[in-house]
Design an enzyme around this catalytic site. Structure first.
Site, PDB file in Angstrom:
ATOM      1  N   ASP A 157       0.860  -1.195   0.000  1.00 45.03           N
ATOM      2  CA  ASP A 157       0.000   0.000   0.000  1.00 45.03           C
ATOM      3  C   ASP A 157       0.887   1.233   0.000  1.00 45.03           C
ATOM      4  OD1 ASP A 157      -2.272   1.836   0.530  1.00 45.03           O
ATOM      5  OD2 ASP A 157      -3.330   0.014   1.087  1.00 45.03           O
ATOM      6  N   ASP A 209       3.141   2.253  -5.185  1.00 43.35           N
ATOM      7  CA  ASP A 209       2.199   3.175  -5.825  1.00 43.35           C
ATOM      8  C   ASP A 209       1.865   2.544  -7.173  1.00 43.35           C
ATOM      9  OD1 ASP A 209       0.874   5.082  -7.245  1.00 43.35           O
ATOM     10  OD2 ASP A 209       2.327   6.686  -6.900  1.00 43.35           O
ATOM     11  N   VAL A 210       0.634   2.035  -7.297  1.00 41.53           N
ATOM     12  CA  VAL A 210       0.301   1.256  -8.501  1.00 41.53           C
ATOM     13  C   VAL A 210       0.240   2.096  -9.772  1.00 41.53           C
ATOM     14  CG1 VAL A 210      -0.915  -0.665  -7.413  1.00 41.53           C
ATOM     15  CG2 VAL A 210      -2.190   1.404  -8.043  1.00 41.53           C
ATOM     16  N   TYR A 260     -15.116   6.395 -11.929  1.00 40.08           N
ATOM     17  CA  TYR A 260     -14.980   5.166 -11.144  1.00 40.08           C
ATOM     18  C   TYR A 260     -15.746   4.025 -11.825  1.00 40.08           C
ATOM     19  CZ  TYR A 260     -15.366   2.097  -7.040  1.00 40.08           C
ATOM     20  OH  TYR A 260     -15.308   1.028  -6.173  1.00 40.08           O
ATOM     21  N   LYS A 272     -14.144   0.583 -13.281  1.00 42.00           N
ATOM     22  CA  LYS A 272     -14.470  -0.744 -12.742  1.00 42.00           C
ATOM     23  C   LYS A 272     -15.109  -1.637 -13.812  1.00 42.00           C
ATOM     24  CE  LYS A 272     -13.015  -0.351  -8.467  1.00 42.00           C
ATOM     25  NZ  LYS A 272     -11.976  -1.224  -7.921  1.00 42.00           N
TER      26      LYS A 272
HETATM   27  N1  LIG Z   1     -16.087   0.051   0.069  1.00 38.45           N
HETATM   28  C1  LIG Z   1     -16.949  -0.303  -0.871  1.00 38.45           C
HETATM   29  O1  LIG Z   1     -18.172  -0.223  -0.706  1.00 38.45           O
HETATM   30  C2  LIG Z   1     -16.450  -0.828  -2.182  1.00 38.45           C
HETATM   31  C3  LIG Z   1     -17.406  -1.330  -3.064  1.00 38.45           C
HETATM   32  C4  LIG Z   1     -16.988  -1.846  -4.272  1.00 38.45           C
HETATM   33  C5  LIG Z   1     -15.649  -1.869  -4.582  1.00 38.45           C
HETATM   34  N2  LIG Z   1     -14.747  -1.363  -3.712  1.00 38.45           N
HETATM   35  C6  LIG Z   1     -13.345  -1.437  -4.104  1.00 38.45           C
HETATM   36  O2  LIG Z   1     -12.653  -2.158  -3.133  1.00 38.45           O
HETATM   37  C7  LIG Z   1     -11.279  -1.734  -3.102  1.00 38.45           C
HETATM   38  C8  LIG Z   1     -10.918  -1.358  -1.670  1.00 38.45           C
HETATM   39  O3  LIG Z   1     -11.675  -0.227  -1.295  1.00 38.45           O
HETATM   40  P1  LIG Z   1     -11.992   0.170   0.224  1.00 38.45           P
HETATM   41  O4  LIG Z   1     -13.442   0.434   0.276  1.00 38.45           O
HETATM   42  O5  LIG Z   1     -11.380  -0.815   1.145  1.00 38.45           O
HETATM   43  O6  LIG Z   1     -11.274   1.589   0.290  1.00 38.45           O
HETATM   44  P2  LIG Z   1      -9.979   2.032   1.091  1.00 38.45           P
HETATM   45  O7  LIG Z   1      -9.791   3.463   0.709  1.00 38.45           O
HETATM   46  O8  LIG Z   1     -10.107   1.676   2.513  1.00 38.45           O
HETATM   47  O9  LIG Z   1      -8.827   1.134   0.437  1.00 38.45           O
HETATM   48  C9  LIG Z   1      -8.197   1.451  -0.766  1.00 38.45           C
HETATM   49  C10 LIG Z   1      -6.706   1.283  -0.561  1.00 38.45           C
HETATM   50  O10 LIG Z   1      -6.049   1.559  -1.822  1.00 38.45           O
HETATM   51  C11 LIG Z   1      -4.847   2.232  -1.498  1.00 38.45           C
HETATM   52  N3  LIG Z   1      -4.392   3.009  -2.663  1.00 38.45           N
HETATM   53  C12 LIG Z   1      -4.942   4.113  -3.205  1.00 38.45           C
HETATM   54  N4  LIG Z   1      -4.182   4.569  -4.198  1.00 38.45           N
HETATM   55  C13 LIG Z   1      -3.116   3.716  -4.298  1.00 38.45           C
HETATM   56  C14 LIG Z   1      -1.977   3.673  -5.133  1.00 38.45           C
HETATM   57  N5  LIG Z   1      -1.753   4.598  -6.081  1.00 38.45           N
HETATM   58  N6  LIG Z   1      -1.101   2.647  -4.970  1.00 38.45           N
HETATM   59  C15 LIG Z   1      -1.311   1.716  -4.013  1.00 38.45           C
HETATM   60  N7  LIG Z   1      -2.362   1.727  -3.180  1.00 38.45           N
HETATM   61  C16 LIG Z   1      -3.265   2.714  -3.323  1.00 38.45           C
HETATM   62  C17 LIG Z   1      -5.230   3.163  -0.350  1.00 38.45           C
HETATM   63  O11 LIG Z   1      -4.089   3.620   0.346  1.00 38.45           O
HETATM   64  C18 LIG Z   1      -6.140   2.273   0.467  1.00 38.45           C
HETATM   65  O12 LIG Z   1      -5.435   1.572   1.478  1.00 38.45           O
HETATM   66  C19 LIG Z   1     -11.186  -0.571  -4.097  1.00 38.45           C
HETATM   67  O13 LIG Z   1     -10.749  -1.053  -5.337  1.00 38.45           O
HETATM   68  C20 LIG Z   1     -12.624  -0.103  -4.194  1.00 38.45           C
HETATM   69  O14 LIG Z   1     -12.866   0.550  -5.393  1.00 38.45           O
HETATM   70  C21 LIG Z   1     -15.113  -0.837  -2.512  1.00 38.45           C
END
Ligand SMILES: NC(=O)c1ccc[n+]([C@@H]2O[C@H](COP(=O)([O-])OP(=O)(O)OC[C@H]3O[C@@H](n4cnc5c(N)ncnc54)[C@H](O)[C@@H]3O)[C@@H](O)[C@H]2O)c1
Length: 258
Positions: free
Chosen positions: A43, A69-70, A161, A165
């Site tokens: 992360d 950093d992806v 977004y 996705k």
């Molecule tokens: N929370 C929801 O309801 C939900 C629903 C559908 C999909 N998602 C997807 O699930 C995944 C996790 O989301 P979450 O809800 O846990 O959010 P979150 O913000 O808690 O987690 C996302 C993580 O991605 C990391 N990140 C961001 N940019 C980055 C980069 N450039 N390089 C490396 N890491 C990076 C952040 O630091 C964070 O830890 C995401 O892909 C999100 O789109 C979430």
């Protein structure tokens, strides 16, 4: 060993979870760890990674971390190199990093679009390529990309977004076809709505009401509710003939649309 351990156990396997310090990524790390995998939390920030590693170790798991950093290919290449310093090979990759920006289409800026696409889509493309090559050269593996209900339908005010996705799911199917004969399975999980930081910022009461109306189970998901789907998809035994598909974990949200 019990039948269930044989089917879903991951001992001896190493899993890299990109976005592993986040809310959903944390639950996925814990699930993989409880199934016996060594976890490499990847992360953006050191404190968040260290906290996740400590939590996994407290549960009795083996874990390390690497900053990534992806949006930068060299950073993903460094993650693979560091993973191979911590473990013999990487068997499992979970692409769970993600960002979101809310605005109307007309208000959106190029910078917002680029950021969402760079993390959510280009990051998945690059990580699948870098780790896919490694897995192909080292006896196979399993990749799970995290999509969303927006992989299937466009939600208002989160169009970049949604587009990212939808593309992640399409990319997942495409890579799965190329990797299938090479021993790497590629699938996606499409979560519904889960309480997480990036959601809290975007969800006002009206939007929450709409989500509840559209979710047959009438509640948000709990991050731990993603773990069963993940273990099925990454398990070399339970998931051995599953590739190029996705599992919706959304309380019926998408079922109510189609
Ligand atoms: N929370 C929801 O309801 C939900 C629903 C559908 C999909 N998602 C997807 O699930 C995944 C996790 O989301 P979450 O809800 O846990 O959010 P979150 O913000 O808690 O987690 C996302 C993580 O991605 C990391 N990140 C961001 N940019 C980055 C980069 N450039 N390089 C490396 N890491 C990076 C952040 O630091 C964070 O830890 C995401 O892909 C999100 O789109 C979430």
């Amino acid at each position: 060993m019990s039948y269930l351990d044989e089917l879903f156990g991951l001992s001896g396997q190493t899993a890299v979870v990109i976005g592993g310090a986040g809310v959903l990524g944390g639950a996925l790390c814990a699930g993989l760890s409880q199934a016996g995998a060594r976890i490499i939390v990847a992360d953006l920030t050191e404190d968040a990674c260290k906290a996740r590693v400590a939590a996994l170790e407290q549960l009795g798991g083996q874990a390390g971390y690497c900053l990534v950093d992806v949006t930068r290919r060299e950073s993903i290449e460094n993650l693979l190199a560091e993973s191979l310093r911590q473990a013999e090979r990487v068997n499992i990759l979970v692409n769970c990093a993600g960002v979101n920006v809310g605005s109307s289409f007309l208000e959106a800026t190029d910078a917002d679009w680029e950021r969402v696409m760079a993390v959510n889509l280009r990051g998945v493309f690059q990580a699948c390529q870098v780790f896919g090559r490694h897995m192909i050269e080292h006896g196979g593996g399993a990749i799970v990309n995290i999509g969303s209900v927006t992989s299937h339908l466009p939600l208002s005010r989160v169009f970049a977004y949604s587009a990212s996705k939808a593309a992640v799911l399409n990319l997942t199917r495409n890579i799965a076809q190329e990797f299938a004969p090479l021993g790497v399975r590629v699938n996606a999980i499409c979560p519904g709505f889960f309480p997480a930081e990036q959601n809290r910022r975007l969800l006002d009461q009206q939007r929450i009401d709409n989500i509840m109306r559209g979710t047959p189970m009438k509640r948000f998901g709990e991050p731990e509710e993603l773990v069963g789907a993940l273990l099925l998809l990454v398990s070399p035994r339970a998931g051995s003939f599953i590739t190029g598909t996705h599992i919706n974990v959304d309380g019926g949200f998408t079922a109510a649309w189609f």
